[in-house]
Write a protein that holds these residues in place. Structure first.
Motif, short mmCIF file in Angstrom:
data_model
loop_
_atom_site.label_atom_id
_atom_site.label_comp_id
_atom_site.label_asym_id
_atom_site.label_seq_id
_atom_site.Cartn_x
_atom_site.Cartn_y
_atom_site.Cartn_z
N GLY A 1 0.85 -1.18 0.00
CA GLY A 1 0.00 0.00 0.00
C GLY A 1 0.88 1.22 0.00
O GLY A 1 1.68 1.43 -0.92
N ASN A 2 0.79 2.06 1.00
CA ASN A 2 1.66 3.23 1.15
C ASN A 2 2.66 3.04 2.29
O ASN A 2 3.27 4.00 2.74
CB ASN A 2 0.84 4.49 1.37
CG ASN A 2 0.01 4.41 2.64
OD1 ASN A 2 -0.16 3.33 3.20
ND2 ASN A 2 -0.49 5.56 3.08
N ARG A 3 2.80 1.79 2.79
CA ARG A 3 3.70 1.50 3.91
C ARG A 3 4.95 0.82 3.38
O ARG A 3 4.89 -0.10 2.55
CB ARG A 3 2.99 0.60 4.92
CG ARG A 3 1.78 1.26 5.55
CD ARG A 3 0.86 0.27 6.22
NE ARG A 3 1.52 -0.45 7.31
CZ ARG A 3 0.89 -1.34 8.08
NH1 ARG A 3 -0.41 -1.61 7.87
NH2 ARG A 3 1.54 -1.94 9.06
N THR A 4 6.09 1.26 3.91
CA THR A 4 7.37 0.73 3.47
C THR A 4 7.63 -0.61 4.12
O THR A 4 7.46 -0.76 5.35
CB THR A 4 8.51 1.70 3.83
OG1 THR A 4 8.24 2.98 3.26
CG2 THR A 4 9.85 1.18 3.34
N ILE A 5 8.05 -1.59 3.28
CA ILE A 5 8.44 -2.90 3.81
C ILE A 5 9.90 -2.80 4.24
O ILE A 5 10.79 -2.59 3.41
CB ILE A 5 8.23 -4.00 2.76
CG1 ILE A 5 6.75 -4.08 2.38
CG2 ILE A 5 8.73 -5.33 3.29
CD1 ILE A 5 6.45 -5.12 1.29
N VAL A 6 10.14 -2.96 5.54
CA VAL A 6 11.47 -2.75 6.12
C VAL A 6 12.23 -4.06 6.11
O VAL A 6 11.74 -5.09 6.59
CB VAL A 6 11.36 -2.20 7.55
CG1 VAL A 6 12.74 -1.96 8.15
CG2 VAL A 6 10.54 -0.93 7.57
#
Length: 492
Positions: A91-96
């Motif tokens: 979505g708009n969340r960064t995969i860390v």
């Protein structure tokens, strides 16, 4: 007017080191290294798992994947995962990547906001598998957070096991001081039966004294539940419980709701006492309150404490209003006759001599009173409680006491007469007709009238009540009396 100092117009230049604006912006967020998008892109390119995820996001995903596969969490989100400038986005969340997660968690926990707020903040920017679990672990392992955290939300109230019998488990507690008085409350968990005692203090002696009074009335319980007050933790109270074979259960310290039944009754009692007007009879109102509690149906059981405790309802004023309380018993109930005429009896003797005397029922003078003829010929009056039956024997002692029927029917006979004991007989019995008595003479009639004295000018059969009644003396011989012959068979 003097000249101005030139040095005041030339301030000294500040040679202190200028602060790094990047460090100033993140000083409240992290105490270690700072992670940015360039670092995350570089770490994503070096992470083997994220390299495969990036390739699948660009070229296509496998049609299926096992749950045990480490990429399964990415596969279920395959329709929402994209790439941007070397970084993976859900979505708009960064995969860390795994190498950058620790500094990010430290930055989230820098202000010790707690688990809920850390999760809320992290979910707005980042994602990786099991991120919520790692956030919880970092808070649980933080000593300052655990030492200063608030009490957790109250748990659901503990439900005590339902008692199977009345007076099996009791809940006890002290209440007060209220209006200068201290109360000791006892509640039966089965029936909700309440007992309130006014005591002098909250000591073990007062608690034991109240419980002994209750045990003498209702018996010993199986379990007693109390708080951790000094009256219930003393060795004296423990010894009292041990001697009576009662199990004593104490609630958790500083947790009154564990002994909720007693605490609720304390609150109910205080609410009632607060409503009392000043200068009222305190003890009278308290007794009325307890009585009303016993007869009122309880909200939990739907039945009154008295009905569950005694298996019956207590009689109250409201029962007196119903017409079924009207008595159906007659004013003068008829008492059944327990002795018949001429029955052999023993009668109570209140003068000198034996305690019981032999006699025979002469007549009945009332519902529970009789006249009895004794062996010596006296006729006395006794109550039903003063007479008991006598067994029949073979001897004929009473035959000598029989009144000769012929003499009793002869009004002219006056010799050897004996009057009825006037102290034992009242004037109301003078007009009664005694029953017939048996006679050993074969010529005696079936029934005779009692010996009476007629007035000279009175009509036949009428009794002169002004003259005393005369009684014929019984014969002293058992020899059969010869019947007089007034005529012979030859006609002489």
């Amino acid at each position: 007017m003097g000249n101005a100092d030139c040095l005041s117009r030339l301030p000294v230049e500040d040679k202190s080191s200028k602060a790094n604006h990047g460090e100033v912006l993140m000083i409240e967020m992290a105490s270690s290294q700072i992670v940015n998008a360039k670092d995350i892109a570089a770490a994503t390119a070096k992470d083997p798992l994220l390299m495969k995820v990036t390739s699948w996001a660009l070229r296509g995903w496998p049609p299926s994947m096992s749950r045990d596969d480490e990429a399964y969490a990415y596969h279920v989100r395959r329709n929402e995962i994209t790439t941007l400038k070397g970084c993976l986005l859900w979505g708009n969340r960064t995969i860390v990547p795994s190498t950058c997660r620790k500094p990010i968690l430290e930055a989230l926990h820098s202000g010790h906001p707690g688990i809920v707020k850390m999760k809320a903040l992290a979910r707005g920017y980042f994602w990786w598998p099991k991120m919520d679990t790692e956030v919880e672990n970092i808070v649980k392992t933080c000593a300052p957070c655990q030492q200063t955290r608030h009490e957790k939300a109250q748990a659901q109230p503990h439900i005590w096991e339902t008692s199977k019998n009345p007076w099996s488990r009791l809940h006890v507690d002290f209440a007060g001081p209220f209006h200068g008085k201290i109360f000791f409350l006892t509640v039966d968990s089965y029936s909700k039966w309440l007992e309130v005692h006014i005591v002098k203090s909250t000591s073990s002696q007062c608690a034991i004294k109240s419980l002994r009074s209750l045990f003498a009335t209702h018996g010993l319980p199986d379990v007693i539940v109390s708080d951790n007050g000094t009256a219930f933790t003393s060795s004296e109270f423990d010894e009292f419980m041990t001697n009576n074979l009662i199990r004593h259960v104490r609630c958790a310290p500083f947790h009154p709701s564990s002994n909720g039944q007693a605490e609720r009754m304390v609150q109910t009692t205080k609410d009632f006492l607060k409503k009392l007007p000043p200068n009222s009879d305190f003890e009278l109102n308290l007794v009325r309150f307890v009585f009303n509690q016993h007869i009122t149906p309880h909200a939990t059981t739907g039945r009154s404490p008295a009905e569950l405790f005694f298996n019956r309802q207590l009689k109250t004023y409201f029962d007196k209003v119903h017409p079924h309380e009207l008595s159906n018993v007659k004013d003068n109930p008829v008492v059944k006759q327990t002795f018949c005429d001429a029955d052999l009896v023993w009668i109570r003797n209140y003068s000198t001599g034996p305690k019981w005397l032999k006699g025979r029922i002469y007549s009945r003078t009332g519902p529970v009173s009789y006249k009895v003829r004794l062996e010596d010929g006296r006729v006395i009056k006794r109550h039903l409680d003063q007479i008991r039956s006598r067994a029949v024997t073979e001897d004929l002692e009473m035959d000598s006491e029989e009144v000769d029927i012929g003499d009793r029917n002869n009004p002219d006979s006056t010799s050897g007469s004996t009057s009825v004991d006037e102290s034992e007989t009242n004037a109301a019995d003078l007009g009664s007709t005694p029953p017939a008595s048996k006679s050993p003479s074969p010529t005696a009639p079936a029934s005779t009238l009692p010996p009476q004295t007629l007035a000279p000018n009175s009509p036949s059969g009428s009794v002169d009540r002004s003259t005393p009644i005369r009684q014929q003396t019984p014969r002293r011989s058992n020899r059969p009396r010869k019947v007089p012959e007034f005529y012979s068979s030859a006609g002489r």
